[in-house]
Design a protein around this motif. Sequence first.
Motif: not given
Length: 236
Positions: A75, A77, A146
Amino acid sequence: MRIIYVGIACLLLQACATVGSVDRPGSYYQEASGSSTDGLVEGAIFGDDDKKINELLNYQVKLPEKNRIAILKLSADNYWRFYSNDFTQLNDLLVESLITKLRASSRVYDASFLPAMLVSEKRTVPVLREAAARFQADLLLAYRSSCQSYQKYRFIDPNESKSYCSVEAVLLDIRSGIIVKSVVSTEDFTTRKSANDTNFNETIKKVELEAVAKALGNVANEIVVFMNNVPRLKNS
């Protein structure tokens, strides 16, 4: 050095959940002992794809006595890493804690991040296996994180937010290409802006990092338990 902390009044971890895949029982392979030597069920007719699937299903994972784990974050983020030194230190502490926990296993001699130059934009299993193999890693721990907020709490009180952060992780055996462990860990928390906070969004990001760090720690604990119990390769 400035001390980084999140006060109890600002952060309250309310609930957490960590679910990992269950290791195969030894009896699974004993029951399959009647199959042929190539791992296929006797009497069945298979095409190439079917043969590959059956070989994967009947493969018994065994690892060397000592292993290297390559780590890859999937990810991207936004944790405001370059917003202030506080966020840089929090990110560094998060990474250090994950690596320290993994290296604590007697079956792990090294755990470190897969060099970015080895990872292409096409992140398929074959590509990741080759990249990890070039790093001489036995296993690849890939994860993504997340965080989401429950918006209704902001309507009730703009200075309070209830959120959750999740970390999804898989452990890939480089030799076989099989995912030997999967873990999902979620941390639920409430945060409230204190009188000393100048920016509530910054407060939220800090506590999100704390929650992600805790979830990653839970993932690392599950991985260590797996590593301590996985069968050993002969002559390793």
